[in-house]
Design a protein around this motif. Structure first.
Motif, mmCIF file in Angstrom:
data_model
loop_
_atom_site.group_PDB
_atom_site.id
_atom_site.type_symbol
_atom_site.label_atom_id
_atom_site.label_comp_id
_atom_site.label_asym_id
_atom_site.label_seq_id
_atom_site.Cartn_x
_atom_site.Cartn_y
_atom_site.Cartn_z
ATOM 1 N N TRP A 58 44.602 -35.900 0.304
ATOM 2 C CA TRP A 58 44.786 -37.241 -0.307
ATOM 3 C C TRP A 58 44.715 -37.413 -1.857
ATOM 4 O O TRP A 58 44.639 -38.489 -2.333
ATOM 5 N N CYS A 59 44.412 -36.417 -2.371
ATOM 6 C CA CYS A 59 44.201 -36.119 -4.072
ATOM 7 C C CYS A 59 45.282 -35.838 -4.895
ATOM 8 O O CYS A 59 45.915 -34.965 -4.473
ATOM 9 N N ILE A 60 45.866 -36.839 -5.618
ATOM 10 C CA ILE A 60 47.269 -36.630 -6.245
ATOM 11 C C ILE A 60 47.078 -35.266 -7.230
ATOM 12 O O ILE A 60 48.069 -34.749 -7.353
ATOM 13 N N VAL A 117 37.929 -31.743 1.520
ATOM 14 C CA VAL A 117 36.997 -32.983 1.518
ATOM 15 C C VAL A 117 37.590 -34.023 2.383
ATOM 16 O O VAL A 117 38.678 -34.533 1.920
ATOM 17 N N ARG A 118 36.811 -34.502 3.281
ATOM 18 C CA ARG A 118 37.316 -35.650 4.153
ATOM 19 C C ARG A 118 38.588 -35.821 4.550
ATOM 20 O O ARG A 118 39.461 -36.293 4.143
ATOM 21 N N ASP A 119 39.118 -34.694 5.310
ATOM 22 C CA ASP A 119 40.512 -34.314 5.499
ATOM 23 C C ASP A 119 40.782 -34.002 7.176
ATOM 24 O O ASP A 119 39.677 -33.832 7.749
ATOM 25 N N THR A 120 42.088 -34.244 7.575
ATOM 26 C CA THR A 120 42.100 -34.003 8.846
ATOM 27 C C THR A 120 43.360 -32.686 8.693
ATOM 28 O O THR A 120 43.952 -32.428 7.858
ATOM 29 N N ALA A 166 31.940 -34.954 5.727
ATOM 30 C CA ALA A 166 31.088 -36.002 5.084
ATOM 31 C C ALA A 166 30.857 -35.749 3.541
ATOM 32 O O ALA A 166 29.727 -36.050 3.265
ATOM 33 N N SER A 167 31.564 -34.813 3.074
ATOM 34 C CA SER A 167 31.192 -34.396 1.610
ATOM 35 C C SER A 167 29.883 -33.693 1.510
ATOM 36 O O SER A 167 29.504 -33.436 0.463
ATOM 37 N N ARG A 168 29.635 -33.239 2.642
ATOM 38 C CA ARG A 168 28.083 -32.488 2.523
ATOM 39 C C ARG A 168 28.175 -31.266 1.703
ATOM 40 O O ARG A 168 27.439 -31.114 0.703
ATOM 41 N N GLN A 183 30.461 -30.439 -0.510
ATOM 42 C CA GLN A 183 30.729 -30.991 -1.806
ATOM 43 C C GLN A 183 29.619 -31.438 -2.559
ATOM 44 O O GLN A 183 29.266 -31.156 -3.741
ATOM 45 N N VAL A 234 37.297 -34.735 -6.777
ATOM 46 C CA VAL A 234 38.417 -33.494 -6.307
ATOM 47 C C VAL A 234 39.439 -33.930 -7.170
ATOM 48 O O VAL A 234 39.944 -34.905 -7.947
#
Lengths: 174, 175
Positions: free
Chosen positions: A74-76, A100-103, A126-128, A130, A138
């Protein structure tokens, strides 16, 4: 004494002026750098996000220098750095990733569209991981040396002009 | 200047991160009880709010972490965690504490703090864990070092100068 003191307010003004001017001309660096650079990789145990490759385990990230890319579908800016990662992979660099936080579905679509340079992808719900790396956003890319130590941190997307710098850091990390 | 990408924080750009739910909540009270008088206008406004609100969202599509918006069951532990969260900087918005911020990363940091406190760690240990990773920047309660020493010493020095000045002035007057 008094003659000298009369200049004190002017000197004080000049000092304040210089302070403000320097702040205006050279705004402070607001990027948050990781304090983990130079230390060994923290204990990470991330499950694989995709079925076709392993996740991230600190013990396995040793033996040769590699890149650890913190990214998200989701990060451009992650799209902007994808061609450079592909180039690095073609140069023989192993690139492991923390998503990070992804499916899985979103990452699969991202890789199909923008190229897939990753040998491992760890699932960081949960970004642990990171946070454990001292990463504040990101994308970020860490150079891990042969001994499993964090040698260098690149903040933001990897642009064309950064590729050589990263290759140099990887060379140094052997 | 090069800008690294960061999670977009709702407070950063007004309007740009209004979520669907929030946008409709904000618009709801403006509609008259008996139904909208200018139906087309309301639709346009609503459409505008929704279309402006969604496309620049740089948030993930996962729900917030388990303990990001949920308090710990033990009130004593929650009080400790809350006090600590008030003194930790949100790394995305940088001017807010993680207790105040609605950024996704701040939520994840709150979850981390609560998990660690619930696991029996002391607030000092949790702060140390974060400082090891992000430096003193992450805490609003900086430890005493030669860089931060002026914060404590400067007021004392200024007070001493003031006392000296006052003493001289009063002495002169008496004479």
């Amino acid at each position: 004494m008094r003659r000298l003191l009369i200049w004190a307010p002017l000197v004080l003004f000049a000092l304040v002026f210089a302070l403000v001017a320097s702040g205006l001309l050279k705004p402070g660096d607001r990027t948050v750098h990781s304090a983990m650079v130079g230390k060994s990789l923290p204990e990470l145990a991330l499950p694989p996000l995709l079925p076709d490759r392993p996740g991230i385990a600190t013990g396995e990230l040793k033996g040769k220098p590699r890149l650890l890319n913190v990214f998200a579908s989701w990060c451009i800016p992650c799209i902007a750095e994808a061609p450079q990662l592909t180039k690095l992979k073609q140069a023989g660099v192993e690139i492991d990733a923390i998503a990070v936080r992804d499916t899985p579905e979103a990452v699969q679509a991202f890789l199909a569209r923008h190229g897939d340079p990753y040998a491992r992808i760890g699932d960081d719900k949960a970004s642990r991981a990171q946070l454990a790396l001292g990463s504040a956003g990101v994308p970020e890319t860490f150079v891990i040396d042969a001994a499993g130590r964090i040698a260098y941190q690149h903040i933001g997307e990897i642009r064309e002009e950064d590729v050589l710098k990263l290759l140099g850091e990887l060379e140094k990390a052997k | 200047m090069r800008e690294s990408f960061s999670f977009r924080h709702p407070g950063l750009v007004p309007g740009s991160t209004v979520r669907r739910a929030m946008a409709s909540r904000l618009l709801a009270p403006t509609r008259p009880r008996s139904g909208p008088r200018h139906k087309a206008g309301v639709t346009v406004m609503l459409g505008l709010a929704l279309s402006l609100g969604t496309p620049v969202l740089a948030d993930s599509n996962l729900p917030p972490a388990a303990l990001a918006y949920t308090q710990l069951a033990d009130p004593a532990q929650e009080a400790k965690a809350k006090a600590l969260m008030d003194t930790l900087r949100c790394l995305v918005c940088q001017g807010q504490s993680i207790a105040d911020s609605d950024a996704e990363m701040a939520g994840d940091m709150r979850a981390l703090v609560r998990q660690k406190i619930a696991a029996g760690e002391s607030p000092g240990q949790v702060r140390k864990w974060l400082v090891e990773r992000y430096g003193d920047y992450v805490t609003y309660d900086p430890p005493l070092s030669w860089v931060t020493a002026p914060l404590w010493l400067a007021p004392l020095v200024l007070l001493a100068i003031g006392l000296l000045l006052a003493r001289r002035v009063f002495r002169r007057r008496r004479a």
